[in-house]
Write a protein that holds these residues in place. Structure first.
Motif, PDB file in Angstrom:
ATOM      1  N   GLN A   1       0.731 -24.820   9.811  1.00 53.27           N
ATOM      2  CA  GLN A   1      -0.460 -24.534   9.006  1.00 53.27           C
ATOM      3  C   GLN A   1      -0.182 -23.489   7.924  1.00 53.27           C
ATOM      4  N   SER A   2       0.962 -22.785   8.020  1.00 49.21           N
ATOM      5  CA  SER A   2       1.266 -21.743   7.046  1.00 49.21           C
ATOM      6  C   SER A   2       1.921 -22.275   5.789  1.00 49.21           C
ATOM      7  N   PHE A   3       2.269 -23.553   5.764  1.00 51.05           N
ATOM      8  CA  PHE A   3       2.944 -24.109   4.604  1.00 51.05           C
ATOM      9  C   PHE A   3       1.935 -24.644   3.594  1.00 51.05           C
ATOM     10  N   ALA A   4       2.409 -24.816   2.353  1.00 49.71           N
ATOM     11  CA  ALA A   4       1.553 -25.381   1.315  1.00 49.71           C
ATOM     12  C   ALA A   4       1.061 -26.750   1.763  1.00 49.71           C
ATOM     13  N   ASN A   5      -0.207 -27.031   1.533  1.00 49.67           N
ATOM     14  CA  ASN A   5      -0.817 -28.249   2.046  1.00 49.67           C
ATOM     15  C   ASN A   5      -0.097 -29.514   1.610  1.00 49.67           C
ATOM     16  N   SER A   6       0.460 -29.509   0.395  1.00 50.21           N
ATOM     17  CA  SER A   6       1.026 -30.730  -0.156  1.00 50.21           C
ATOM     18  C   SER A   6       2.208 -31.256   0.639  1.00 50.21           C
ATOM     19  N   ILE A   7       2.989 -30.371   1.238  1.00 53.02           N
ATOM     20  CA  ILE A   7       4.177 -30.839   1.942  1.00 53.02           C
ATOM     21  C   ILE A   7       4.285 -30.231   3.336  1.00 53.02           C
ATOM     22  N   SER A   8       3.168 -29.886   3.938  1.00 55.37           N
ATOM     23  CA  SER A   8       3.219 -29.270   5.258  1.00 55.37           C
ATOM     24  C   SER A   8       3.870 -30.196   6.274  1.00 55.37           C
ATOM     25  N   TYR A   9       3.755 -31.502   6.074  1.00 58.02           N
ATOM     26  CA  TYR A   9       4.326 -32.427   7.044  1.00 58.02           C
ATOM     27  C   TYR A   9       5.848 -32.407   6.996  1.00 58.02           C
ATOM     28  N   GLN A  10       6.423 -32.128   5.849  1.00 55.06           N
ATOM     29  CA  GLN A  10       7.880 -31.993   5.755  1.00 55.06           C
ATOM     30  C   GLN A  10       8.358 -30.844   6.632  1.00 55.06           C
ATOM     31  N   ALA A  11       7.670 -29.720   6.561  1.00 56.51           N
ATOM     32  CA  ALA A  11       8.019 -28.595   7.421  1.00 56.51           C
ATOM     33  C   ALA A  11       7.809 -28.961   8.892  1.00 56.51           C
ATOM     34  N   TYR A  12       6.747 -29.692   9.159  1.00 56.20           N
ATOM     35  CA  TYR A  12       6.400 -30.083  10.526  1.00 56.20           C
ATOM     36  C   TYR A  12       7.519 -30.890  11.181  1.00 56.20           C
ATOM     37  N   ILE A  13       8.005 -31.930  10.498  1.00 54.65           N
ATOM     38  CA  ILE A  13       9.026 -32.776  11.125  1.00 54.65           C
ATOM     39  C   ILE A  13      10.373 -32.066  11.192  1.00 54.65           C
ATOM     40  N   ASN A  14      10.633 -31.172  10.252  1.00 62.03           N
ATOM     41  CA  ASN A  14      11.884 -30.425  10.316  1.00 62.03           C
ATOM     42  C   ASN A  14      11.880 -29.449  11.482  1.00 62.03           C
ATOM     43  N   GLN A  15      10.754 -28.791  11.714  1.00 63.47           N
ATOM     44  CA  GLN A  15      10.673 -27.888  12.855  1.00 63.47           C
ATOM     45  C   GLN A  15      10.827 -28.639  14.173  1.00 63.47           C
ATOM     46  N   ILE A  16      10.217 -29.794  14.255  1.00 62.36           N
ATOM     47  CA  ILE A  16      10.354 -30.610  15.466  1.00 62.36           C
ATOM     48  C   ILE A  16      11.803 -31.037  15.655  1.00 62.36           C
ATOM     49  N   CYS A  17      12.428 -31.456  14.569  1.00 67.03           N
ATOM     50  CA  CYS A  17      13.824 -31.886  14.626  1.00 67.03           C
ATOM     51  C   CYS A  17      14.723 -30.770  15.154  1.00 67.03           C
ATOM     52  N   VAL A  18      14.610 -29.598  14.574  1.00 69.36           N
ATOM     53  CA  VAL A  18      15.416 -28.461  15.030  1.00 69.36           C
ATOM     54  C   VAL A  18      15.060 -28.085  16.462  1.00 69.36           C
ATOM     55  N   GLY A  19      13.762 -28.063  16.771  1.00 66.08           N
ATOM     56  CA  GLY A  19      13.313 -27.670  18.099  1.00 66.08           C
ATOM     57  C   GLY A  19      13.803 -28.571  19.207  1.00 66.08           C
ATOM     58  N   ALA A  20      14.067 -29.844  18.879  1.00 65.65           N
ATOM     59  CA  ALA A  20      14.566 -30.782  19.885  1.00 65.65           C
ATOM     60  C   ALA A  20      16.094 -30.787  19.960  1.00 65.65           C
ATOM     61  N   ILE A  21      16.763 -30.670  18.811  1.00 63.36           N
ATOM     62  CA  ILE A  21      18.216 -30.821  18.776  1.00 63.36           C
ATOM     63  C   ILE A  21      18.950 -29.526  19.133  1.00 63.36           C
ATOM     64  N   LEU A  22      18.428 -28.372  18.708  1.00 62.51           N
ATOM     65  CA  LEU A  22      19.135 -27.123  18.978  1.00 62.51           C
ATOM     66  C   LEU A  22      19.317 -26.860  20.475  1.00 62.51           C
ATOM     67  N   PRO A  23      18.289 -27.062  21.332  1.00 61.06           N
ATOM     68  CA  PRO A  23      18.513 -26.853  22.773  1.00 61.06           C
ATOM     69  C   PRO A  23      19.605 -27.768  23.332  1.00 61.06           C
ATOM     70  N   TRP A  24      19.656 -29.005  22.833  1.00 63.48           N
ATOM     71  CA  TRP A  24      20.706 -29.923  23.284  1.00 63.48           C
ATOM     72  C   TRP A  24      22.090 -29.421  22.878  1.00 63.48           C
ATOM     73  N   LEU A  25      22.226 -28.955  21.645  1.00 63.08           N
ATOM     74  CA  LEU A  25      23.510 -28.426  21.190  1.00 63.08           C
ATOM     75  C   LEU A  25      23.931 -27.224  22.030  1.00 63.08           C
ATOM     76  N   LYS A  26      22.979 -26.350  22.315  1.00 63.47           N
ATOM     77  CA  LYS A  26      23.292 -25.160  23.110  1.00 63.47           C
ATOM     78  C   LYS A  26      23.692 -25.525  24.544  1.00 63.47           C
ATOM     79  N   GLU A  27      23.046 -26.549  25.095  1.00 67.95           N
ATOM     80  CA  GLU A  27      23.296 -26.910  26.483  1.00 67.95           C
ATOM     81  C   GLU A  27      24.541 -27.767  26.648  1.00 67.95           C
ATOM     82  N   ASP A  28      24.738 -28.740  25.763  1.00 67.30           N
ATOM     83  CA  ASP A  28      25.797 -29.722  25.952  1.00 67.30           C
ATOM     84  C   ASP A  28      27.051 -29.457  25.117  1.00 67.30           C
ATOM     85  N   ILE A  29      26.942 -28.653  24.054  1.00 68.32           N
ATOM     86  CA  ILE A  29      28.116 -28.405  23.206  1.00 68.32           C
ATOM     87  C   ILE A  29      28.563 -26.951  23.350  1.00 68.32           C
TER      88      ILE A  29
END
Length: 389
Positions: free
Chosen positions: A32-60
């Motif tokens: 909700q803190s991002f500019a309204n026009s592209i808030s969804y871009q930030a949304y999917i990027n945060q989800i992407c990092v939030g899902a992949i980073l724990p896997w990298l830390k655990e498995d790599i």
């Protein structure tokens, strides 16, 4: 269910990761803190990092971390799709999309042609927030993307067809050293130098949130030179978001470090203990400084900024020292100050020719002037910042 547990049946070479509930809740709040026009871009990027980073830390490796700093990511996502994760000296670029089509990988030019943004490997990630998972379906090297990908001028992306993409993620996962025997990076062209006036004009122009895609509004060379500079990128992002201009260093000392500055590690410290030990010779030493811890070559250091003769000071001392009492800074380290547009000035650098207790530079600055600091070797996750006085 662990972070690396497949939750749907796709091709056996795909990597399917669950989006942790805590990540999805946090992302929905922060987006909700991002500019309204592209808030969804930030949304999917945060989800992407939030899902992949724990896997990298655990498995790599538990050393996997986002680049440059989690607090800086919003200034990227406000402007460009994609994120970077480092694993020691290897950099992975995550390119999320909701498109279920796996026929091509489309990467913004910034991640391919900005020298300090370039990665070793680029991961194609399908994000399904409603279904609760992300799917990593392929990857390629920067060298392959740059030399075999097709450049699309209309949206400034490099596109690689599926037959050039490695679909088996296990090849990447099981590699003992990701870059050991492979040339992963191609060469990139130097960017032009921007003056302070040019940068300010671009920020004022592109900071209008009604401009939906500022990255396409000016020639790429100008755009790239602007946003590769972390301080200018942050200023542009904040202007588009309507965030007030950051307070000066003097205001940090008087009223406290801003939330953004605190997020990247700045804090006020008291030198009272030092004064108590040396009051007879250093009665005029200031009591309050600003400090930021930095990880460099596996060791922790501290960058300290101290006003000389406050409160009406125009002289400042920048000092780099080891956080461990008695430990030294190795020979070859450099502490450097530059103007906001990255220009040197007399006596702007201190170099450790042998091991030393500290590196320091004293500089006179008028109210309103700005400084950029640099250290060699580069601190982990280094991103240029503009310090205003």
């Amino acid at each position: 269910m662990t972070a690396n547990t497949p939750i749907l049946s796709f091709a056996s070479t795909d990597l399917i990761l669950e989006i942790p509930t805590t990540v999805q809740q946090q992302v929905e709040l922060e987006s909700q803190s991002f500019a309204n026009s592209i808030s969804y871009q930030a949304y999917i990027n945060q989800i992407c990092v939030g899902a992949i980073l724990p896997w990298l830390k655990e498995d790599i490796t538990p050393q996997a971390q986002v680049w440059p700093h989690p607090a800086a990511l919003p200034s990227f996502w406000e402007l460009v799709n994609g994120s970077a994760v480092t694993i020691q000296t290897t950099r992975l670029i995550l390119i999320p999309s909701e498109n279920i089509d796996s026929s091509e990988l489309r990467v913004p030019q910034e991640w391919v042609d900005l020298p300090s943004w370039v990665g070793d490997y680029y991961l194609a990630v399908q994000v399904e927030p409603d279904e609760g998972y992300v799917r990593v379906w392929g990857y390629c090297s920067h060298e392959r993307l740059k030399n075999q990908g097709k450049y699309q001028a209309s949206d400034r992306t490099y596109v690689l067809d599926e037959d050039q993409i490695i679909k088996d993620i296990n090849v990447l996962i099981l590699a003992p050293e990701l870059c050991k025997n492979e040339i992963t990076r191609s060469t990139t062209a130097e960017l032009p130098h921007l003056t302070q006036t040019q940068a300010e004009n671009l920020i004022n122009r592109l900071g209008n949130p009604e401009i939906i895609t500022p990255r396409l509004e000016v020639p790429f060379a100008l755009w790239g030179a602007l946003i590769e500079h972390g301080g200018w990128r942050q200023s542009l992002s904040e202007k588009r978001l309507g965030i007030p201009e950051q307070k000066s260093i003097i205001q940090w000392l008087q009223s406290g470090v801003t939330e953004i500055a605190a997020a990247i590690g700045w804090e006020k410290i008291s030198l009272q203990s030092t004064l108590a030990q040396a009051r007879s010779v250093e009665d005029n030493q200031p009591k309050i400084s600003l400090s930021r811890q930095l990880a460099i070559a596996g060791q922790l250091y501290e960058l300290v900024i101290t006003p000389q003769n406050p409160p009406n000071t125009t002289h400042w001392r920048f000092e780099l020292r080891h956080t461990t009492i008695g430990a030294t800074i190795p020979g070859g380290f450099k502490l450097r100050l530059l103007t906001a547009d990255l220009q040197p000035f007399p006596q702007n650098e201190d170099i450790a020719t042998t091991a030393v207790e500290k590196l320091f530079i004293e500089v006179a600055l008028e109210p309103g002037e700005s400084i950029v600091w640099e250290i060699e070797p580069l601190p982990d996750n280094y991103d240029r910042e503009i310090l205003k006085f």
